[in-house]
Design a protein around this motif. Structure first.
Motif, PDB file in Angstrom:
ATOM      1  N   PRO A   1      -2.467  15.974   9.252  1.00  0.00           N
ATOM      2  CA  PRO A   1      -1.191  15.423   8.733  1.00  0.00           C
ATOM      3  C   PRO A   1      -0.893  16.216   7.469  1.00  0.00           C
ATOM      4  O   PRO A   1      -2.017  17.224   7.555  1.00  0.00           O
ATOM      5  CB  PRO A   1      -1.907  14.237   8.049  1.00  0.00           C
ATOM      6  N   GLY A   2      -0.078  15.743   6.784  1.00  0.00           N
ATOM      7  CA  GLY A   2       0.671  16.870   6.056  1.00  0.00           C
ATOM      8  C   GLY A   2      -0.320  17.047   4.965  1.00  0.00           C
ATOM      9  O   GLY A   2      -0.353  17.293   3.726  1.00  0.00           O
ATOM     10  N   MET A   3      -1.058  15.971   4.539  1.00  0.00           N
ATOM     11  CA  MET A   3      -1.582  15.888   3.582  1.00  0.00           C
ATOM     12  C   MET A   3      -3.104  15.451   3.764  1.00  0.00           C
ATOM     13  O   MET A   3      -2.866  13.631   4.288  1.00  0.00           O
ATOM     14  CB  MET A   3      -0.852  14.919   2.173  1.00  0.00           C
TER      15      MET A   3
ATOM     16  N   SER B   1      -2.183   5.886   4.837  1.00  0.00           N
ATOM     17  CA  SER B   1      -0.499   6.349   4.360  1.00  0.00           C
ATOM     18  C   SER B   1      -0.199   7.744   4.219  1.00  0.00           C
ATOM     19  O   SER B   1       1.562   7.374   4.912  1.00  0.00           O
ATOM     20  CB  SER B   1      -0.534   5.838   2.834  1.00  0.00           C
ATOM     21  N   TRP B   2      -0.325   8.740   3.861  1.00  0.00           N
ATOM     22  CA  TRP B   2       0.425  10.202   4.466  1.00  0.00           C
ATOM     23  C   TRP B   2       0.524  10.079   5.287  1.00  0.00           C
ATOM     24  O   TRP B   2       1.350  10.552   5.925  1.00  0.00           O
ATOM     25  CB  TRP B   2      -0.626  11.300   3.929  1.00  0.00           C
ATOM     26  N   HIS B   3      -0.573  10.186   6.463  1.00  0.00           N
ATOM     27  CA  HIS B   3       0.009  10.003   7.814  1.00  0.00           C
ATOM     28  C   HIS B   3       1.468   9.223   8.095  1.00  0.00           C
ATOM     29  O   HIS B   3       2.118   9.945   8.931  1.00  0.00           O
ATOM     30  CB  HIS B   3      -1.664   9.574   9.372  1.00  0.00           C
ATOM     31  N   ARG B   4       1.626   8.037   7.810  1.00  0.00           N
ATOM     32  CA  ARG B   4       2.498   7.459   8.144  1.00  0.00           C
ATOM     33  C   ARG B   4       3.743   7.819   7.757  1.00  0.00           C
ATOM     34  O   ARG B   4       4.382   7.201   8.015  1.00  0.00           O
ATOM     35  CB  ARG B   4       1.851   6.041   7.821  1.00  0.00           C
ATOM     36  N   SER B   5       3.633   8.046   5.987  1.00  0.00           N
ATOM     37  CA  SER B   5       4.603   8.485   5.381  1.00  0.00           C
ATOM     38  C   SER B   5       4.796   9.771   5.208  1.00  0.00           C
ATOM     39  O   SER B   5       6.205   9.997   4.698  1.00  0.00           O
ATOM     40  CB  SER B   5       4.206   7.784   4.184  1.00  0.00           C
ATOM     41  N   SER B   6       4.405  10.933   5.893  1.00  0.00           N
ATOM     42  CA  SER B   6       4.875  12.161   5.439  1.00  0.00           C
ATOM     43  C   SER B   6       4.054  13.143   6.951  1.00  0.00           C
ATOM     44  O   SER B   6       4.144  12.683   7.515  1.00  0.00           O
ATOM     45  CB  SER B   6       3.734  13.003   4.848  1.00  0.00           C
ATOM     46  N   PRO B   7       4.823  14.239   6.670  1.00  0.00           N
ATOM     47  CA  PRO B   7       5.531  14.933   8.222  1.00  0.00           C
ATOM     48  C   PRO B   7       4.067  15.489   8.732  1.00  0.00           C
ATOM     49  O   PRO B   7       2.521  15.079   7.851  1.00  0.00           O
ATOM     50  CB  PRO B   7       6.258  16.162   7.829  1.00  0.00           C
ATOM     51  N   GLY B   8       3.479  15.169   9.948  1.00  0.00           N
ATOM     52  CA  GLY B   8       2.818  15.841  10.499  1.00  0.00           C
ATOM     53  C   GLY B   8       2.207  15.069  11.524  1.00  0.00           C
ATOM     54  O   GLY B   8       2.751  13.403  11.596  1.00  0.00           O
TER      55      GLY B   8
ATOM     56  N   LEU C   1       0.550  -1.072   0.076  1.00  0.00           N
ATOM     57  CA  LEU C   1      -0.167   0.632  -0.456  1.00  0.00           C
ATOM     58  C   LEU C   1       0.958   1.569   0.109  1.00  0.00           C
ATOM     59  O   LEU C   1       0.600   2.424  -0.558  1.00  0.00           O
ATOM     60  CB  LEU C   1      -0.549  -0.493   1.519  1.00  0.00           C
ATOM     61  N   MET C   2       2.222   1.079   0.799  1.00  0.00           N
ATOM     62  CA  MET C   2       2.585   2.107   1.245  1.00  0.00           C
ATOM     63  C   MET C   2       3.641   2.384  -0.566  1.00  0.00           C
ATOM     64  O   MET C   2       3.324   4.237  -0.293  1.00  0.00           O
ATOM     65  CB  MET C   2       3.172   2.375   1.815  1.00  0.00           C
ATOM     66  N   ARG C   3       3.717   2.001  -1.070  1.00  0.00           N
ATOM     67  CA  ARG C   3       4.473   1.921  -2.245  1.00  0.00           C
ATOM     68  C   ARG C   3       3.756   2.369  -3.442  1.00  0.00           C
ATOM     69  O   ARG C   3       3.542   3.205  -4.010  1.00  0.00           O
ATOM     70  CB  ARG C   3       5.223  -0.182  -2.698  1.00  0.00           C
ATOM     71  N   MET C   4       2.620   1.935  -3.315  1.00  0.00           N
ATOM     72  CA  MET C   4       1.254   2.167  -3.840  1.00  0.00           C
ATOM     73  C   MET C   4       1.049   3.823  -3.807  1.00  0.00           C
ATOM     74  O   MET C   4       1.389   4.946  -4.931  1.00  0.00           O
ATOM     75  CB  MET C   4       0.230   2.051  -3.654  1.00  0.00           C
ATOM     76  N   LEU C   5       0.946   4.097  -2.672  1.00  0.00           N
ATOM     77  CA  LEU C   5       1.025   5.643  -2.150  1.00  0.00           C
ATOM     78  C   LEU C   5       2.395   6.348  -2.650  1.00  0.00           C
ATOM     79  O   LEU C   5       1.615   7.470  -2.689  1.00  0.00           O
ATOM     80  CB  LEU C   5       0.393   5.704  -1.035  1.00  0.00           C
TER      81      LEU C   5
END
Length: 850
Positions: free
Chosen positions: A529-531, A517-524, A135-139
């Motif tokens: 959240p970042g996005m 996914s954005w919560h886990r991979s992006s700042p914030g 999922l992370m790879r996709m997002l």
């Protein structure tokens, strides 16, 4: 009425009620869990009310028989009957034969094909990368993940030997963990242990190997059996030993090891289809709304399937079917069940169905695909506004990606796929292919209801289903199959939950996955959240064709973060109105209504995503296009997924956007580095001039990071009354550099009123023919506090007198001379006593800096 219930039921949507063979952990020495058969005097069938039936039939009553699905297979019949031989489960040999159908692939749910004569098993299996979060790879890259599949073909004996080897190696790592974690304890698995604890105990390399072995076992054995053999490798040995001892018997008697207890009825009758989940042991989200305690959100999907777009395969008891049809043979039974309803419904009366005893035990849908000559024609055929089936070739494809609904009888899906391939060989052979021989799955369109099983949902899921049917690997196909939901859109809204409700649930799920996914991979943080992506489904009312139009309107919010310590001050709300236009000149036109907000130790710029454009920006030197204009408003969940992918591109370029915003904020004096940027700008515009300092920066002011200021002074050893060698040693020392800095910065520090110093970038002493030139270079960067930048500016503008700099340089040398022994020679600075030489003076003087 007698009901036979085997095993444990599950009732939530999307999963079959697994009430069948080989469930749970078997007792020691047994391959399959013994099944408790509970006989209950209860009613089997539940109600499809007259009102529901009338409304559903009204929705499909205008279907011409020639428009029903799969005429090339059914001809003028509504129902077909095929045999379904199943191995006896009351013998070890029967259990061994059934084992292979139960080793379901983790993606397709399909087991192995077995050539008993040759003793070979084969199938297409899916391997997951244990180090990759799909999922992370996709997002994170905006790509749809593609399963890694391989064709497995192996001798049965070698198969079990390999499984034993993999499971043994895995268990060695498991036992290593328990030995290190708790020497007095052993365990068969690590599933309940946190990953961080496993890595801490045995190291990351061992953990990666453990994960790799686990995924390999899942690839070969499926989820359920891989756990059993993974925990007890000797189970694989017992299978292998059984095959070694009984291979000859099984090969010789395989035809006699099956029974004819079951038959399969394949039906395209509308009532049979929209009742596909109207039975106690077969319920799902396709059940009619009248069924209590069941999710009925996709009943409308079942009605759409019934409207000429699919078929359903039911497993029934052979004796019950022959009795209900008043027949002695399969062809006779098939001929006798073409009229009326097949199954009973005690709510609507005894006149419904052929016999109350005839009940469906399991069911699988056959989905209608049509393929076209090209992917472009398929895209046109699935057009939301003007769908078409002209020029398409039908295929009946058994639905993979979910367990069987109802009694889980080994081999049901495999038998259905075998039958479907056998009766569609010509159509399968004519599918469009690329020049490299790959099947062009982008030329396929799926018709009928909107619901798709979780593992075969979306474009890539449809491709998985087709790959399974064509018996090829996923990568032996190319393109993305489309879906046409126009039939369901045109159904009356009062038939269960319609396409709008489905779409709302579908896009909510998509949004949740991307936001997670954005919560886990992006700042914030979770709260900030970042996005974030949002969606609303707008009901646009009934259209000219009688269907209901809707639109999915996507929106997004992005946050760009800084530490609070990086800021000089926060801008007021109305001070940022111009930012949107400014960043738009750099390609970031998607920024809209930007504000700067402080939350604890975190400060972020928050803005809405502007969907009114196609934006071109650079990502690590590569131009990328972000199309929000054509994805911000869509008409299908797949389209909303594309919008999320475009937002993910924006998240990818966050560092570039942050750099632009940082420059703008610095220029306003909000963010630290603003003073440096002004310094760099003044240097670039030649607004800072100095006679005694060579001042420069490392680039244009917006990109500049460092500024330097260099001055020098030529010392004459003879005038100082010093030996050149002794003077050179002093000038080339660290204490001399520090004292020179102290003297040079004394006045500027008092003017600025700061405790800061400037960094010395370089200092050197050079012989220039009789004189020694001393050069010192100070440095300031964009990361330095404003006071340091002001100190730098003051130094080069206020200390710009040649005589003053010369006096400081000479004074520092005199300070060193004054730190000498009384026996020093006044002329040379060297003592006749060798221990009081220049090195001694330096060492004595350096004590001032300790």
């Amino acid at each position: 009425m007698i009901k036979i219930r085997i095993g444990k039921k599950k009732s939530h949507c999307g999963e079959a009620k697994k009430i069948g063979f080989g469930q749970g952990t078997p007792p020691k020495g047994e391959w399959y869990k013994k099944q408790e058969i509970v006989v209950e005097d209860v009613k089997l069938l539940r109600e499809l009310t007259e009102d529901e039936l009338e409304r559903a039939l009204a929705a499909v009553e205008e279907i011409d028989p020639d428009e029903l699905a799969f005429n090339q297979i059914f001809g003028d019949k509504k129902r077909l009957v095929i045999d379904f031989p199943v191995a006896h489960l009351d013998s070890e040999a029967g259990q061994f034969v059934n084992l292979w159908a139960g080793l379901e692939d983790i993606e397709t749910g399909v087991g192995y094909n077995v050539d008993w004569e040759k003793g070979i098993v084969s199938g297409i299996r899916t391997m997951k990368d244990p180090t990759d979060n799909t999922l992370m790879r996709m997002l994170s890259h905006g790509e749809i993940p593609k399963p890694n599949q391989k064709k497995v073909q192996m001798k049965i004996g070698k198969f079990f030997a390999k499984m034993h080897d993999l499971a043994t190696k895995r268990q060695e790592i498991v036992q290593l963990f328990w030995k290190k974690y708790d020497g007095s304890k052993t365990g068969s698995g690590l599933g309940h242990i946190p990953i961080s604890k496993i890595i801490e105990t045995i190291g990351e390399e061992k953990y990666q190997r453990y994960s790799q072995l686990t995924e390999q076992l899942k690839m070969y054995l499926g989820d359920r059996v891989s756990r059993r053999i993974g925990q007890s490798p000797d189970n694989a040995l017992r299978y292998g030993e059984y095959w070694q001892k009984n291979a000859g018997f099984i090969k010789k008697n395989i035809d006699g090891m099956t029974n004819d207890k079951y038959l399969i009825v394949i039906t395209r009758d509308p009532v049979d289809m929209f009742r596909m989940s109207d039975f106690n042991e077969i319920t799902s989200c396709h059940s009619p709304p009248s069924r209590p305690d069941v999710n009925t959100s996709f009943y409308k999907c079942a009605v759409a399937e019934a409207a000429g777009h699919g078929a359903v395969a039911y497993v029934v008891d052979k004796t019950d079917l022959l009795a209900a049809a008043d027949a002695e043979t399969l062809p006779e039974a098939e001929a006798n069940i073409q009229e009326g309803e097949l199954f009973a419904d005690d709510t609507r009366g005894s006149h419904v169905g052929y016999e109350m005893d005839l009940v469906p035990l399991s069911r699988i849908r056959l989905r209608q695909y049509r393929y076209y000559d090209s992917a472009g024609l398929a895209t046109d055929a699935a057009d939301y506004a003007k769908p078409s089936i002209e020029g398409g070739t039908q295929l009946a494809v058994p639905e993979t990606g979910a367990s069987t609904y109802g009694l889980e009888i080994p081999g049901f899906l495999e038998r259905l796929e075998e039958w479907a391939r056998e009766h569609q060989q010509k159509a399968m052979a004519a599918v469009p292919k690329t020049s490299k021989g790959k099947i062009e799955s982008g030329a396929f369109v799926l018709y009928g209801g909107s619901y798709e099983e979780s593992r075969t949902a979306g474009a890539m899921g449809r491709r998985k289903m087709l790959a399974s049917f064509f018996e090829v690997r996923f990568d032996e196909m190319t393109g993305e199959p489309r879906q046409d939901t126009s039939t369901e859109r045109k159904l009356p809204k009062d038939i269960g939950k319609g396409i709008i409700e489905f779409t709302e649930e579908k896009v909510a799920g998509i949004a949740m996955e991307w936001n997670d996914s954005w919560h886990r991979s992006s700042p914030g943080t979770a709260e900030h959240p970042g996005m974030q992506v949002f969606a609303r489904v707008e009901d646009m009312g009934q259209n000219e064709d009688g269907g209901y139009d809707f639109a999915i309107v996507g929106s997004g919010v992005m946050r760009v973060f800084w530490d609070a310590a990086e800021w000089e001050r926060l801008p007021k709300a109305n001070e940022t109105d111009w930012i949107d236009r400014e960043v738009g000149e750099y390609g970031y036109g998607f920024v809209q209504d930007l504000v700067v907000i402080k939350r604890g130790d975190m400060i972020y710029a928050k803005f809405d995503i502007n969907n009114d454009g196609v934006y071109n920006v650079y990502y690590y030197g590569t131009p990328i296009e972000i199309d929000l204009m054509h994805t911000g408003v869509t008409h299908a969940p797949d389209g909303f997924e594309e919008y999320c992918m475009e937002l993910n591109k924006i998240d990818d370029v966050r560092e570039g956007l942050k750099a632009v915003l940082s420059n703008l904020f610095k220029r306003q004096g909000w963010l630290q580095g603003g003073a440096f940027m002004q310094l760099a700008m003044d240097l670039e515009n030649s607004e800072i001039s100095s006679y005694q300092w060579d001042v420069s920066s490392d680039g244009e002011y917006e990109d500049s990071y460092e500024a330097t200021a260099t001055t020098w002074y030529d010392f004459n050893p003879e005038e100082l009354g010093m030996d050149p060698q002794a003077l050179f040693k002093i000038l080339d020392s660290r204490p001399f550099r520090l004292l020179v800095r102290k003297k040079l910065l004394k006045g500027p520090r008092e003017i600025v009123g700061t405790e800061y110093w400037l960094s010395i970038a370089n200092a050197s002493a050079t012989d220039i023919g009789g004189e020694i030139r001393y050069q010192i270079e100070f440095r300031v960067t964009a990361d330095d506090p404003t006071e340091q930048v002001e100190l730098f500016r003051t130094l080069v503008t206020e200390l710009d007198d040649e005589d003053e700099i010369a006096a400081i340089m000479n004074q520092v040398v005199k300070d060193i001379q004054n730190a000498r022994n009384p026996e020093f020679d006044e002329r040379t600075g060297l003592s006749e006593n060798k221990k009081y030489d220049a090195d001694w003076a330096l060492k004595r003087w350096k004590r001032n800096f300790n």
